[in-house]
Scaffold this active site. Structure first.
Site, PDB file in Angstrom:
ATOM      1  N   ASP A 139      37.496  35.308  34.229  1.00 35.19           N
ATOM      2  CA  ASP A 139      37.341  33.852  34.197  1.00 35.19           C
ATOM      3  C   ASP A 139      36.027  33.465  33.520  1.00 35.19           C
ATOM      4  O   ASP A 139      35.972  32.502  32.751  1.00 35.19           O
ATOM      5  CB  ASP A 139      37.374  33.277  35.613  1.00 35.19           C
ATOM      6  CG  ASP A 139      38.682  33.539  36.336  1.00 35.19           C
ATOM      7  OD1 ASP A 139      39.727  33.696  35.666  1.00 35.19           O
ATOM      8  OD2 ASP A 139      38.671  33.577  37.582  1.00 35.19           O
ATOM      9  N   ASP A 187      40.474  37.716  42.437  1.00 33.89           N
ATOM     10  CA  ASP A 187      39.235  36.948  42.318  1.00 33.89           C
ATOM     11  C   ASP A 187      38.264  37.410  43.384  1.00 33.89           C
ATOM     12  O   ASP A 187      38.686  37.874  44.456  1.00 33.89           O
ATOM     13  CB  ASP A 187      39.513  35.454  42.476  1.00 33.89           C
ATOM     14  CG  ASP A 187      40.200  34.846  41.268  1.00 33.89           C
ATOM     15  OD1 ASP A 187      40.088  35.403  40.163  1.00 33.89           O
ATOM     16  OD2 ASP A 187      40.838  33.790  41.427  1.00 33.89           O
TER      17      ASP A 187
END
Length: 148
Positions: free
Chosen positions: A126, A110
């Site tokens: 995401d 991330d």
């Protein structure tokens, strides 16, 4: 079958961004783009959104595979409005993008860090899943019964 090419391109975009992050952010941890508002921050996510279900990789692998199989089946067997089609394509792309990380690295990379409004760090895959879910909801609410 154009959707297969789109899925491959979106997964490629996701993986290229994560390769860049792994090559450039691991040692520096974070790069402020707009100080205290938006940073690129390296995070190894071993769970789901909001830090849920940490270290339960098999759950995510199974869910990603099921979503992919169901989505592809649906695209191949049903006439689907563009909102539904885009939603399914985005969800599959995001699920497979994060699945590749889980299998290859044991965690999801991330990096988008909007500090001013959100304490969680996320990635392009995401975004694909969230936007795809919105499109799928629009499809189900407004178009699904008309396409039958």
């Amino acid at each position: 079958m154009l959707y297969i090419l789109i899925i491959i391109l979106l997964i490629g975009l996701d993986q290229l961004s994560k390769i860049w992050v792994l090559n450039n952010l691991v040692d520096v941890s974070t790069i402020p783009i707009i100080n205290n508002v938006f940073h690129l921050t390296y995070v190894e996510n071993r769970g789901a959104a909001f830090g849920l279900l940490q270290n339960n990789q098999w759950i995510f692998i199974i869910v990603a595979l099921l979503a992919t199989v169901f989505g592809l089946y649906y695209l191949n067997t049903r006439k689907v409005h563009i909102f539904g089609r885009l939603g399914i394509i985005l969800i599959i792309s995001g699920a497979l993008g994060n699945l590749i990380d889980r299998v290859r690295l044991g965690f999801v990379v991330d990096y988008f860090d909007f500090r001013i409004i959100w304490e969680y760090v996320f990635n392009i895959a995401d975004v694909f899943v969230v936007v795809g879910t919105v499109f799928l909801c629009i499809y189900v609410l407004f178009f699904e019964s008309k396409s039958r």
